[in-house]
Design an enzyme around this catalytic site. Sequence first.
Site, short mmCIF file in Angstrom:
data_model
loop_
_atom_site.label_atom_id
_atom_site.label_comp_id
_atom_site.label_asym_id
_atom_site.label_seq_id
_atom_site.Cartn_x
_atom_site.Cartn_y
_atom_site.Cartn_z
N ASP A 1 -2.48 -1.72 10.50
CA ASP A 1 -2.63 -1.76 9.04
C ASP A 1 -3.24 -3.06 8.53
O ASP A 1 -3.65 -3.14 7.36
CB ASP A 1 -1.27 -1.58 8.35
CG ASP A 1 -0.81 -0.13 8.32
OD1 ASP A 1 -1.65 0.77 8.54
OD2 ASP A 1 0.40 0.11 8.09
N LYS B 1 0.84 -1.20 0.00
CA LYS B 1 0.00 0.00 0.00
C LYS B 1 0.87 1.25 0.00
O LYS B 1 2.04 1.23 0.39
CB LYS B 1 -0.95 0.03 1.20
CG LYS B 1 -0.29 0.13 2.58
CD LYS B 1 0.08 1.55 3.01
CE LYS B 1 0.77 1.58 4.36
NZ LYS B 1 1.34 2.92 4.68
#
Length: 291
Positions: free
Chosen positions: A137, A11
Site C-alpha cells: 500500500d 485510504k
Amino acid sequence: MESVKLRARAKINLGLDVVGRRENGYHDVRMIMQTVGIYDRLIVTKIPENEVRIRTNLGFLPVNENNLIYKAFKLMQEKYNLEGGIDVDLKKFIPVSAGMAGGSTDAASTLFAINKLFNLKLGMKQLMELGVNLGADVPYCILRGTALAEGIGEELTSLKPMPNCHIVIAKPPISVSTKLVYEKLDSDEVEIVHPDIDGIIEGLNKGDLYEVASKMGNVLEQVTIPMYPVIDTIKQDMLECGAINAMMSGSGPTVFGLFEDEERALACQAFLREKKDARHVYITDVFNIVK
C-alpha cells in the site's frame, strides 16, 4: 534543527477484487483506492545522531525496528548513505489495524520527509519504487487521490477524482488478521463473487456518485463478515441511516458509508456512537489531489 510537518492521510477501498495468487503467496488484486480526510500528523526532524527516535500518542505502538517509520529511514539510509538520523513525533488519529493503511501512510510520509530533509531530490516515481519494499500500500500512499491498484497493489493508475461526499467511518473494537483472511479466501470454503471494478471506473469517469456507490464491492467481505458479523451490522445500520452505500474497507474491520447529505451523516454518526458497536466513529470527506 530542520523539520518538516506532514499529514499522512488514510485510504478506503471503493472496490477490492482478488484475481489470482502468486507462487510466493502474494495475491494479484484490482482495487480502487481513495484518500480521505482523516490523517496522522508527523513532525520529522533531522538529527546529527545515527538514530531513529519515534514518539507517539499511542503507548501500544512499537517505536523500534518493528515500526514502518523506522524501516523507511533505514531503507533510505542504506541506499543513499545518509549521515545522521531522524526524530519523529507521531500523532495517530487513523484507527490502528483498520484496513485504512495507517502504517503504510506513515511510512510514505516518512519517505517524503527524508527526501526533503536530506536533499535527495527524488521524484514521486522513485519514492514509489522504494515504498513497495515497505508494503504493497505504500506506493499508493505516496501517489494518493483516486487510483486503480493492480499487481500486488503497486501498479497504479490515477483515475478521475471521486465526487465529493460525506463519509462516515466506523471501526468496531476488533482486529482482523489480513493473512488469515487471504488464507480463507484461497480455500474452497468461500464461493467468490467478484465486484464490478470497471463499473466503479465508469461511474468515476461520469462523476456520478450514485453510480460509483452502486458498483462498490469488496471480495474480502465474503470472508471477514462471517467471522465478525458486527461488520455487517454496522453496514446495515449505515444504510438504514441513509447511506447511499456502505462497505468494509480492505480486509476490515472498518466500515464506511457514503452520504450526500451532511445532516444524515451526522445523525448516523450519533446513532452509531450511541449503539456502541463501533469504538471509533468519524465523519470525513474525500481528499482529492489537485493536478
